[in-house]
Design an enzyme around this catalytic site. Sequence first.
Site, short mmCIF file in Angstrom:
data_model
loop_
_atom_site.label_atom_id
_atom_site.label_comp_id
_atom_site.label_asym_id
_atom_site.label_seq_id
_atom_site.Cartn_x
_atom_site.Cartn_y
_atom_site.Cartn_z
CD GLU A 152 133.85 12.10 46.08
OE1 GLU A 152 134.20 13.06 46.53
OE2 GLU A 152 134.31 11.39 45.19
CB CYS A 153 127.05 15.50 47.96
SG CYS A 153 125.82 16.49 48.69
#
Length: 145
Positions: A10-11
């Site tokens: 998600e980064c």
Amino acid sequence: MTVTIYHNPECGTSRNTLAMIRQSGVEPIVIDYRKTPPARTRIRELVSAAGLTLRQAIRQKDTPYAKLGLAGTSLSDEQLLDAIAAHPILLNRPFVETPLGTRLCRPSELVLDILENADIGPFTKEDGEVIIDAEGKRVTGSGSA
């Protein structure tokens, strides 16, 4: 060459780092550290090999850092490790290990320093920032993501 990335899909910084590793011709071992958190001893090894203190490896943004009261300088490494064990998202990312070294790759282009084949050709981050131009030259002055 064995490369391991402690990754958060998600980064954006983590995704950019993973893309650079793959563009170098290596398929790394990808560990989603939120689902498979490293043991305390492994965290210590990663942090030490990267030349950081445990406090420097703690992520504050988008984590329960403030809510847990981790800003206090009197907290011991054991207390910080307890917090990471309870909330793996507190471990900053991405950590990357290669035979050439270990880095916390923030900004993501730091991974190029520890890849055997850092000549990865043109590369642009998800946000449009050019890291390596069309001639294969690293663009200087790149900011962190």
